[in-house]
Design an enzyme around this catalytic site. Structure first.
Site, PDB file in Angstrom:
ATOM      1  N   ALA A  66       6.105  -1.500  10.982  1.00  0.00           N
ATOM      2  CA  ALA A  66       4.967  -2.791  11.486  1.00  0.00           C
ATOM      3  C   ALA A  66       3.809  -2.567  10.592  1.00  0.00           C
ATOM      4  O   ALA A  66       3.201  -1.410   9.954  1.00  0.00           O
ATOM      5  CB  ALA A  66       4.641  -2.702  13.214  1.00  0.00           C
ATOM      6  N   GLY A 109       9.049   0.049  12.451  1.00  0.00           N
ATOM      7  CA  GLY A 109       9.831  -1.061  12.807  1.00  0.00           C
ATOM      8  C   GLY A 109      10.693  -1.211  11.518  1.00  0.00           C
ATOM      9  O   GLY A 109      11.838  -1.972  11.851  1.00  0.00           O
ATOM     10  N   GLU A 112      13.732   0.419  12.579  1.00  0.00           N
ATOM     11  CA  GLU A 112      14.371  -0.238  13.748  1.00  0.00           C
ATOM     12  C   GLU A 112      15.042  -1.522  13.506  1.00  0.00           C
ATOM     13  O   GLU A 112      16.058  -2.082  14.179  1.00  0.00           O
ATOM     14  CB  GLU A 112      12.914  -0.470  14.885  1.00  0.00           C
ATOM     15  CG  GLU A 112      12.592   0.764  15.530  1.00  0.00           C
ATOM     16  CD  GLU A 112      11.228   0.707  16.233  1.00  0.00           C
ATOM     17  OE1 GLU A 112      10.544   0.120  15.715  1.00  0.00           O
ATOM     18  OE2 GLU A 112      11.331   1.420  17.232  1.00  0.00           O
ATOM     19  N   GLU A 132       6.044   7.188  13.692  1.00  0.00           N
ATOM     20  CA  GLU A 132       5.022   6.495  14.664  1.00  0.00           C
ATOM     21  C   GLU A 132       4.179   7.524  15.403  1.00  0.00           C
ATOM     22  O   GLU A 132       2.937   7.480  15.507  1.00  0.00           O
ATOM     23  CB  GLU A 132       5.669   5.700  15.808  1.00  0.00           C
ATOM     24  CG  GLU A 132       6.049   4.265  15.274  1.00  0.00           C
ATOM     25  CD  GLU A 132       7.836   4.474  14.766  1.00  0.00           C
ATOM     26  OE1 GLU A 132       7.867   5.285  14.687  1.00  0.00           O
ATOM     27  OE2 GLU A 132       8.298   3.446  14.899  1.00  0.00           O
TER      28      GLU A 132
HETATM   29  N1  DAK Z   1       1.324  -1.146   7.294  1.00  0.00           N
HETATM   30  C1  DAK Z   1       0.407  -1.408   6.394  1.00  0.00           C
HETATM   31  N2  DAK Z   1       0.489  -1.306   5.134  1.00  0.00           N
HETATM   32  C2  DAK Z   1       1.175  -0.498   4.691  1.00  0.00           C
HETATM   33  C3  DAK Z   1       2.415   0.401   5.443  1.00  0.00           C
HETATM   34  C4  DAK Z   1       2.550  -0.144   7.117  1.00  0.00           C
HETATM   35  N3  DAK Z   1       3.200   0.415   7.745  1.00  0.00           N
HETATM   36  N4  DAK Z   1       3.221   1.047   4.688  1.00  0.00           N
HETATM   37  C5  DAK Z   1       2.613   1.110   3.335  1.00  0.00           C
HETATM   38  N5  DAK Z   1       1.299   0.171   3.400  1.00  0.00           N
HETATM   39  C6  DAK Z   1       0.598  -0.192   2.173  1.00  0.00           C
HETATM   40  C7  DAK Z   1      -0.228   1.005   1.997  1.00  0.00           C
HETATM   41  O1  DAK Z   1      -1.416   0.721   2.743  1.00  0.00           O
HETATM   42  C8  DAK Z   1      -0.622   0.602   0.472  1.00  0.00           C
HETATM   43  O2  DAK Z   1      -1.480  -0.421   0.295  1.00  0.00           O
HETATM   44  P1  DAK Z   1      -2.742  -0.340  -0.823  1.00  0.00           P
HETATM   45  O3  DAK Z   1      -3.423   0.789  -0.284  1.00  0.00           O
HETATM   46  O4  DAK Z   1      -2.020  -0.445  -2.243  1.00  0.00           O
HETATM   47  O5  DAK Z   1      -3.571  -1.541  -0.436  1.00  0.00           O
HETATM   48  C9  DAK Z   1       0.851   0.053  -0.237  1.00  0.00           C
HETATM   49  O6  DAK Z   1       1.514  -0.423   1.175  1.00  0.00           O
HETATM   50  C10 DAK Z   1       1.686   1.314  -0.680  1.00  0.00           C
HETATM   51  O7  DAK Z   1       1.527   2.117   0.134  1.00  0.00           O
HETATM   52  P2  DAK Z   1       1.280   3.711  -0.379  1.00  0.00           P
HETATM   53  O8  DAK Z   1       0.362   3.619  -1.440  1.00  0.00           O
HETATM   54  O9  DAK Z   1       1.046   4.441   0.970  1.00  0.00           O
HETATM   55  O10 DAK Z   1       2.613   4.103  -1.083  1.00  0.00           O
HETATM   56  P3  DAK Z   1       3.129   5.639  -1.176  1.00  0.00           P
HETATM   57  O11 DAK Z   1       4.604   5.522  -2.034  1.00  0.00           O
HETATM   58  O12 DAK Z   1       2.407   6.598  -1.404  1.00  0.00           O
HETATM   59  O13 DAK Z   1       3.713   6.193   0.460  1.00  0.00           O
HETATM   60  C11 DAK Z   1       4.854   5.646   2.451  1.00  0.00           C
HETATM   61  C12 DAK Z   1       4.818   5.245   0.966  1.00  0.00           C
HETATM   62  C13 DAK Z   1       5.793   4.562   3.070  1.00  0.00           C
HETATM   63  C14 DAK Z   1       5.274   7.071   2.616  1.00  0.00           C
HETATM   64  C15 DAK Z   1       3.620   5.496   3.035  1.00  0.00           C
HETATM   65  O14 DAK Z   1       3.012   3.905   2.615  1.00  0.00           O
HETATM   66  C16 DAK Z   1       3.380   5.452   4.894  1.00  0.00           C
HETATM   67  O15 DAK Z   1       3.431   6.282   5.351  1.00  0.00           O
HETATM   68  N6  DAK Z   1       3.390   4.133   5.380  1.00  0.00           N
HETATM   69  C17 DAK Z   1       3.401   3.991   6.728  1.00  0.00           C
HETATM   70  C18 DAK Z   1       4.401   4.215   7.263  1.00  0.00           C
HETATM   71  C19 DAK Z   1       4.533   4.179   8.805  1.00  0.00           C
HETATM   72  O16 DAK Z   1       4.040   5.022   9.457  1.00  0.00           O
HETATM   73  N7  DAK Z   1       5.461   3.289   9.578  1.00  0.00           N
HETATM   74  C20 DAK Z   1       5.448   3.169  10.823  1.00  0.00           C
HETATM   75  C21 DAK Z   1       4.424   2.067  11.242  1.00  0.00           C
HETATM   76  S1  DAK Z   1       4.204   1.872  13.217  1.00  0.00           S
HETATM   77  C22 DAK Z   1       6.571  -3.442  18.019  1.00  0.00           C
HETATM   78  C23 DAK Z   1       7.349  -3.362  17.034  1.00  0.00           C
HETATM   79  C24 DAK Z   1       7.566  -2.444  16.223  1.00  0.00           C
HETATM   80  C25 DAK Z   1       6.570  -1.546  15.962  1.00  0.00           C
HETATM   81  C26 DAK Z   1       5.537  -1.360  16.928  1.00  0.00           C
HETATM   82  C27 DAK Z   1       5.378  -2.491  18.020  1.00  0.00           C
HETATM   83  N8  DAK Z   1       6.558  -4.399  19.086  1.00  0.00           N
HETATM   84  C28 DAK Z   1       7.678  -5.165  19.223  1.00  0.00           C
HETATM   85  C29 DAK Z   1       5.481  -4.483  19.801  1.00  0.00           C
HETATM   86  C30 DAK Z   1       6.491  -0.529  14.798  1.00  0.00           C
HETATM   87  C31 DAK Z   1       5.388   0.305  14.644  1.00  0.00           C
HETATM   88  C32 DAK Z   1       5.556   0.875  13.433  1.00  0.00           C
HETATM   89  O17 DAK Z   1       6.476   0.500  12.518  1.00  0.00           O
END
Ligand code: DAK
Length: 258
Positions: A66, A109, A112, A132
């Site tokens: 997400a 997400g 998921e 998360e």
């Molecule tokens: N959200 C927003 N931006 C994201 C992102 C994300 N989840 N993942 C990556 N990006 C963006 C980065 O900020 C970056 O943007 P700029 O800085 O270039 O503007 C760009 O994508 C490239 O990412 P990186 O520079 O970080 O790329 P790397 O190759 O160095 O790293 C990575 C890739 C995937 C390891 C890293 O980006 C990362 O850790 N991303 C976050 C992964 C994460 O924590 N995912 C879980 C998010 S929480 C719900 C339903 C679902 C959910 C919640 C509620 N309901 C129905 C209520 C789900 C929650 C989640 O998924």
């Protein structure tokens, strides 16, 4: 209105392909993308020409979760009012088979969403994870439930509590995904699988999908009862007559979904 964050392709007759398209943010699932996905799935589910649906991202990311920037400042009341679950619940109701074609990151997400699909074809570069916990939260769209049912308690606990990513090879071994291919072939493989499904009776495929999913939220007896009802119901279809007659006549069946 033209969607901004998804592209719809038709790679083969009866097969639709929805590509998530926010590459600059690794296909992070913002509210608009999810809403476009929901609407596309609703329309494709209603389209008689479509028998199987593929969801993919790009080579680098299926979806990295997400959109964290969109969620970061939200309160519990905001989250409640946005009611994103209604979007996920609507997607879950898709009757036609959904195939996730995953390359690169399928996180949070994104993982998921892949698990909400009925089958997962992955490239060797795919990484699955529920990170998360590292953001101070936990999976909210089925991660603790679908992942645990797919891979078992030991690996699910580890992934959910530590945020560790697993490779495509580990995901295959754990039973999370169906197939792994070299990166240049994962979409082709997903289309091949979708074509295989679309050659079957669309009605039987939908009812069989429904019955398999029933196994996740019912007792064995309830599930068997449900299976039996769908089994009987299919004998009211033209496709059942056609399928069996074609076997007897030693020819390929021509299913109509009726
Ligand atoms: N959200 C927003 N931006 C994201 C992102 C994300 N989840 N993942 C990556 N990006 C963006 C980065 O900020 C970056 O943007 P700029 O800085 O270039 O503007 C760009 O994508 C490239 O990412 P990186 O520079 O970080 O790329 P790397 O190759 O160095 O790293 C990575 C890739 C995937 C390891 C890293 O980006 C990362 O850790 N991303 C976050 C992964 C994460 O924590 N995912 C879980 C998010 S929480 C719900 C339903 C679902 C959910 C919640 C509620 N309901 C129905 C209520 C789900 C929650 C989640 O998924």
């Amino acid at each position: 209105m033209q969607p901004e964050f998804i592209i719809i392709h038709q790679p083969a007759p009866h097969v639709a392909h929805i590509q998530l398209n926010r590459p600059e943010a690794l296909n992070a699932l913002n509210l608009q993308l999810m809403s476009e996905l929901k609407e596309a799935l609703r329309d494709l589910d209603a389209d008689e020409q479509v028998r199987a649906i593929i969801i993919s991202g790009n080579e680098k990311a299926f979806a990295a979760g997400a959109d964290i920037t969109q969620m970061a400042g939200k309160s519990a009341v905001d989250m409640y009012n946005i009611d994103q679950f209604s979007t996920w619940d609507a997607i879950k109701k898709t009757k036609k088979p959904l195939i996730a074609a995953v390359s690169g990151f399928a996180l949070g997400g994104g993982c998921e969403l892949a698990m909400l699909c009925d089958m997962i074809v992955a490239s060797e570069t795919a990484r699955f994870g529920q990170p998360e916990i590292k953001l101070g939260v936990m999976p909210g769209a089925g991660g603790t439930q679908r992942l645990t049912r797919a891979v078992g308690k030991a690996l699910a606990m580890e992934m959910v509590l530590t945020g560790r990513f697993i490779s495509a090879a580990e995901a295959l071994q754990a039973g999370l995904i169906n197939r792994v291919t070299p990166v240049e072939l994962y979409l082709e493989e997903a289309v091949k699988l979708a074509r295989e499904l679309s050659a079957m009776s669309p009605l039987a495929v939908k009812m069989a999908k429904e019955a398999v999913l029933k196994a996740f939220d019912s007792s064995l007896d309830e599930g068997l009862h449900f299976e039996r009802k769908n089994f009987y119901l299919l004998f009211a279809s033209e496709d059942q007559k056609e399928g069996m007659q074609a076997f007897i006549e030693k020819r390929p069946p021509a299913f109509k979904g009726k």
